[in-house]
Design a protein around this motif. Sequence first.
Motif, mmCIF file in Angstrom:
data_model
loop_
_atom_site.group_PDB
_atom_site.id
_atom_site.type_symbol
_atom_site.label_atom_id
_atom_site.label_comp_id
_atom_site.label_asym_id
_atom_site.label_seq_id
_atom_site.Cartn_x
_atom_site.Cartn_y
_atom_site.Cartn_z
ATOM 1 N N SER A 1 0.833 -1.202 0.000
ATOM 2 C CA SER A 1 0.000 0.000 0.000
ATOM 3 C C SER A 1 0.870 1.255 0.000
ATOM 4 N N TYR A 2 1.922 1.230 0.808
ATOM 5 C CA TYR A 2 2.834 2.373 0.886
ATOM 6 C C TYR A 2 3.529 2.603 -0.456
ATOM 7 N N SER B 1 1.163 3.978 -3.153
ATOM 8 C CA SER B 1 0.809 5.375 -2.930
ATOM 9 C C SER B 1 1.985 6.318 -3.165
ATOM 10 N N GLU B 2 3.127 5.997 -2.566
ATOM 11 C CA GLU B 2 4.281 6.897 -2.615
ATOM 12 C C GLU B 2 4.935 6.962 -3.990
#
Length: 212
Positions: A54-55, A58-59
Motif C-alpha cells: 500500500s505504501y 501510494s508513494e
Amino acid sequence: MKISGAIFDMDGTLLDSTEMWRGAAGRYITSLRKTPEPDLGEKTKDMTLPELCSYLKSEYAIATTEEKIAKGFNTILREDYLADVDIKAYVPIILERFKQKGVAMCVATSTDKSIADEILARLGIRDYFSSIVTWKDAGCGKVDPEVFKYAQSVIGTPTEETIVLEDGLLAVKGAKEAGFYVIAVADDNEKENRAKIQKAADRFIESFEELL
C-alpha cells in the motif's frame, strides 16, 4: 528457567539477512525504473506485506494492484535469499541442542511463508521447526504481541516455559508485552537501537555461541 518452547525470528536472528531484506523494497522500486527513497528500508522495515505494498503504490504512483506489487516484491526477495543469505554462526548447533532436549520450536517471520520454507530448507535447518508462523497467520503485524501468542499456541508450550529470540527493537518489545522471556540477538542493522534493545530484553547476546 525450564525451556520447553522457543520462537525464533528469521531475518537478523537465525539468518544474516536483515540488510538484504531492508533493501528489497528499494530494488523492487528500481526494477520499475523509479528512484527509491534513501531511507525506504528503514521506513518500511516493520510493515506487513500489505502495508508495504500500500505504501509503495501510494508513494511511487505504481499503476497496478497491490496484489501484483506483492508478487513482484516477493520475486525479488526470493532471488535475493537464494543468492546471498547464510545462517548466523552457531545457529545449527543451538537448534540441534534444543532438539535433543525436546524443545518445541517454530519460526515467526514477516517473510512470505513459502519463501521462508524454501530458504530454511536450502540452508538445512527447516526440519528443526514444527511450523513457520507469519503475520498473515496471526492476522496482525509481525511486531504485535499477538503474533508471538499465536506462535506459542502453535507449538503448545506454556508462556513461562517459552522463550522468544529476536533482533529488532519493536519485536523484542512486542514479545515482552506478550509475557515471554526474550533473548535479543545482536544484529548490525540494529546498532542504533542496541541500548534500547538491551534494556527491553531479558538477555542480550552478541552471538549464539553464548548459549552453548
